[in-house]
Scaffold this motif. Structure first.
Motif: not given
Ligand SMILES: [Mo]
Ligand SMILES: Nc1nc2c(c(=O)[nH]1)N[C@H]1C(S)=C(S)[C@@H](COP(=O)(O)OP(=O)(O)OC[C@H]3O[C@@H](n4cnc5c(=O)[nH]c(N)nc54)[C@H](O)[C@@H]3O)O[C@H]1N2
Ligand SMILES: Nc1nc2c(c(=O)[nH]1)N[C@H]1C(S)=C(S)[C@@H](COP(=O)(O)OP(=O)(O)OC[C@H]3O[C@@H](n4cnc5c(=O)[nH]c(N)nc54)[C@H](O)[C@@H]3O)O[C@H]1N2
Ligand code: SF4
Length: 798
Positions: A9, A155, A186, A673
């Protein structure tokens, strides 16, 4: 021409010849791979009197690339500290860095290939595992064609040299257009905007945090995420330093995050409205005559076009939509214009939303209009030691970017940088017809939890004819795999943050050697990927190729040699070396990622070599960011394109949405997060999940009162896609009208083996999120700004 590969990614500087086909097995197999351990394991950096050796290595877990000092007794880790001598992180680390040891020794970690038999899994040998791939995958490729097999790369692929450098080889061998990655969950909007404005998907300007006088952060929480699309260890320290030197930090976020707490000013904004806010800033800059291109004068196309587009968005027209007073927007615009240097920086909250590309674009529009792009203290382009898309080819001009060379079968979504939106994965599997996906390869990905509409993905995965996962856990995704191929322990691999260093806030190069040896019979990840590639490739071969253990080993060597040889040839031309062969000789006997890295470093802007890096186990500091324009540009015009046509066209959608809704009454869901999490996959480490339940729904007190929600009691959240329950956490951290639930939870499912995580399963926020809603320009999922209703849930007696 096939698509340029896009490994993982975060893309890399992977050279163009990656598009060549994987070569077949070379002549007989006396070119067997040399001994394991491509790099001598003897290079111990420090040994204490009691026999503890201390090795230094860069933490591969997030984008901040901290140096770890790992103490080992034999192969056992007895301690991990921050490496105080690391040239970049200077001793900083977070709790995840310390847990590298626990991760490596987690008893639930998959250690041998696992084959699913009904509801059971059985360990099998690698030979049997690859034979099974051959037996099951190749007939699907033969009968239904390459698109019947999809590849999903997650990821961690982008934090791992093997994944970064060799995923594209597997993709090429499969020949499928059904390539999905976590990028479209993302950063794809930023890459699309950067590509259109500056010429490549990696033309991403990073804030020069260490020198800026003014940092405007939108939709990012680097104090907990440790930074993204901005490699900068110890962001809390860097932000404090910014303020200590008299700079100003402003955070625009619907939630009072740890980053907001560090700021001079926290501006709350209704989720999904950043594009209005930023357009209003542009409006003020233009209307008040504050545009100052400065050194960019003559280098920018489309300034007047942007001014015209902004006329629809004066602060007064957007204030109520954004829930930000017009006066605040005006003042921030003036402050940005007046600051000696300033950088606007946006991250996940500005990407994974309805207007992701527009918002990402506007961030850099402001950096340009205030003259802050490419100057110290502004937003700058890293000059990475490995080189990158912004250093290859002729300086200052290039082909720009192109999209839509193919489209997804069901939804008709255009390919972007060789990928289709992760939101399409389920429909490509569960919609019958020619070209239907029947088999899936996952690499370091957990779409069952990470991608929107988890239930549909899980059903789709369960329906596949064949699925193989290269992973370290039997989790929510890999429980559906017929075969799990385990990646080796972190400490057995070499490491170089090829992706992160392309976006670092200083120019840094740091290579880590393996600190412990792989167990006999284990493969490094690139060796697994090249074996899978060889097997896939056999689908198009008439004869029965030699896919025995020896045959595969020979193919790995041959393929790797061919890749290295092409790269050496190109590197030789770049640096004016006599020949590729000479360069190849210079980097031998290295092989695998280390050899490719060595070549990339030699061809990179500083002409380093892997030996140079080995001599500096704490890293090489190549200095602060440098001005790089116009050389770094790769647009066809050779200028910055401030108003690219596809983006300008999307402004209509934004304008229409402004007049068509008020949105004041719905609750809007956003994510969050936590410092001790890493997306979905580190919840099996006891030290990281201990303490209070983190998978809670945060609600503002006024909303809680109105909805009769009680702190600590379960609430039911529902959207038009699904419903979940989570305990309520009443807090003024979220603004009124907004609720927040983190992603990456929803463990404890049958068929998984994550015993710690199962004890605190949490719930999957992505069960609420519609996978068909995307940012149209990038195909990125809309993971924030989801309308939901929240009601008290019945407490079940336990
Ligand atoms: Mo991410
Ligand atoms: N609602 C919501 N959803 C989100 C987000 C959000 O903010 N909100 N964030 C999104 C973002 S930014 C991202 S990047 C995605 C992540 O999406 P994914 O990449 O699909 O998910 P991860 O949780 O990172 O899962 C990583 C997988 O890699 C495995 N793994 C770990 N280390 C290794 C290794 O060394 N080798 C191999 N082969 N496997 C390994 C883990 O066991 C796990 O299965 O999630 C997205 N999903
Ligand atoms: N501890 C930890 N660190 C991580 C990860 C992790 O899971 N845990 N994941 C890693 C990954 S894969 C990534 S991509 C990065 C992400 O790195 P960041 O983007 O820094 O991390 P987030 O916490 O997702 O920050 C997004 C912020 O956007 C806000 N937000 C939500 N919607 C909007 C909106 O519409 N507008 C605005 N202005 N703000 C909004 C949220 O409240 C949140 O504070 O973090 C990486 N680092
Ligand atoms: S901040 Fe990121 S790189 Fe640094 S120790 Fe933590 S997880 Fe590792």
């Amino acid at each position: 021409m096939p698509a340029p590969p896009h490994p993982g990614h975060r893309p890399t500087a992977v050279p163009a010849t990656w598009e060549d086909r994987v070569d077949g097995a070379g002549p007989a197999s006396n070119r067997q791979h040399a001994a394991r351990g491509d790099v001598a394991m003897s290079r111990v950096h420090t040994t204490t009197p009691d026999g503890i050796r201390v090795g230094f290595r860069t933490c591969p877990l997030c984008e901040s690339s901290c140096g770890l000092a790992v103490s080992l007794a034999g192969d056992e880790v007895v301690g991990i500290r921050g490496d105080a001598a690391d040239v970049f992180s200077r001793g900083f680390l977070c709790p995840k860095g310390v847990s590298v040891a626990a991760l490596d020794t987690d008893p639930d970690r998959v250690r041998t290939p696992l084959l699913r038999r009904g509801d059971d899994v059985v360990p099998v040998s690698w030979d049997d595992a690859f034979a099974e791939v051959h037996r099951r995958l190749v007939p699907i490729l033969r009968e239904h064609g390459p698109n019947a097999v999809a590849l999903y790369s997650g990821n961690p692929t982008s934090h791992n040299l093997s994944g970064l450098l060799y995923t594209s080889v597997l993709l090429r061998a499969l020949g499928t257009q059904n390539y999905f990655t976590a990028t479209t969950l993302d950063a794809m909007p930023k890459m699309v905007a950067a590509g259109l404005m500056f010429g490549t998907q990696m033309s991403i300007a990073v804030p020069d945090v260490d020198r800026t006088d003014y940092l405007l952060v939108l939709g990012a929480n680097p104090a907990e995420s440790n930074g993204s699309l901005m490699t900068a260890p110890d962001m809390p320290g860097r932000l404090r330093a910014l303020r200590a030197r008299g700079g100003r930090l402003v955070v625009v976020d619907p939630r009072r995050t740890r980053t907001a707490e560090l700021a001079d000013e926290h501006v709350t904004l209704r989720p999904g409205t950043d594009a209005y806010f930023l357009f209003a800033v542009v409006h003020v800059l233009v209307a008040e005559g504050l545009v100052r291109l400065g050194h960019l004068d003559g280098l920018v196309n489309g300034v007047a076009d942007v001014g015209r587009l902004a006329t629809a968005f004066p602060p007064e027209a957007v204030a109520s939509r954004c829930a930000v007073p017009a006066g605040t927007i005006r003042r921030l615009a003036r402050e940005l214009a007046a600051a000696p240097s300033a950088a606007v920086y946006g991250r996940l909250g500005t990407c994974a939303q309805e207007f992701g590309t527009l918002t990402s674009w506007l961030v850099d529009v402001i950096n340009v209009l205030t003259g802050n792009l490419d100057r110290p203290g502004g937003a700058m382009f890293t000059l990475p030691a490995s080189g990158s898309a912004t250093t290859q080819g002729l300086p200052g001009r290039g082909q720009g970017v192109r999209f839509g060379r193919w489209h997804s079968r069901v939804g008709g979504h255009p390919e972007i940088f060789g990928e289709l939106p992760a939101g399409c994965l389920a429909e490509e599997i569960d919609t019958p017809g020619t070209g239907q996906v029947r088999a899936l390869v996952t690499l370091a990905g957990n779409p069952a939890l990470s991608a929107p509409n988890g239930p549909r993905i899980s059903r789709a995965l369960a329906s596949l004819d064949f699925m193989v996962s290269v992973d370290i856990y039997r989790n929510e995704t890999t429980r559906h795999a017929d075969l799990i191929l385990p990646a080796p322990r972190i400490l057995t691999r070499s490491h170089y943050d090829l992706g992160n260093y392309q976006l670092a806030v200083r120019n840094i190069a740091n290579y880590s050697e393996p600190l412990v040896e792989r167990a006999a019979g284990e493969f490094d990840e690139w060796e697994i990927l090249l074996r899978l590639a060889r097997i896939a490739q056999s689908a198009t071969e008439p004869d029965d190729p030699d896919l025995s253990a020896e045959g595969l080993a020979a193919a790995v060597t041959a393929t790797d040699d061919a890749i290295a040889s092409r790269l050496a040839g190109r590197t030789a031309r770049t640096i004016g070396a006599a020949s590729g062969a000479e360069l190849l000789a210079a980097v031998s006997p290295r092989r695998g990622p280390d050899r490719l890295l060595d070549l990339m470093l030699r061809g990179g802007p500083y002409r380093l070599s892997l030996d140079d890096l080995l001599a500096q186990p704490h890293g090489i500091d190549l200095g602060p960011l440098r001005t790089r324009l116009p050389d770094a540009l790769r647009t066809p015009s050779g200028a910055v394109e401030l108003a690219p046509a596809p983006i300008a066209a999307d402004v209509d959608r934004l304008r229409e949405a402004l007049s068509s809704r008020s949105g004041e009454d719905t609750l809007i869901l956003i994510g969050r997060r936590h410092l001790r999490s890493n997306n979905s996959w580190m919840h099996n480490i006891g030290t990281l999940v201990k303490g209070r339940d983190r998978c809670t729904v945060q609600v503002h007190p006024t909303d809680a009162a109105r909805l009769a929600l009680v702190d600590g009691q379960p609430a039911r959240l529902s959207s038009h896609v699904g419903a979940v329950e989570a305990p309520v956490e009443i807090t003024i951290a979220v603004m009124p009208g907004v609720v927040s639930l983190p992603h990456g939870w929803g463990h404890g499912r049958p068929g998984t083996n994550l015993r710690v995580a199962a004890g605190r399963p949490g719930t999957n926020v992505n069960d609420l999120i519609d996978e068909t809603v995307m940012d149209p320009l990038s195909g990125n999922a809309v993971l924030n700004g989801i309308p939901v209703t929240v009601t008290p849930a019945a407490v079940t007696a336990s």
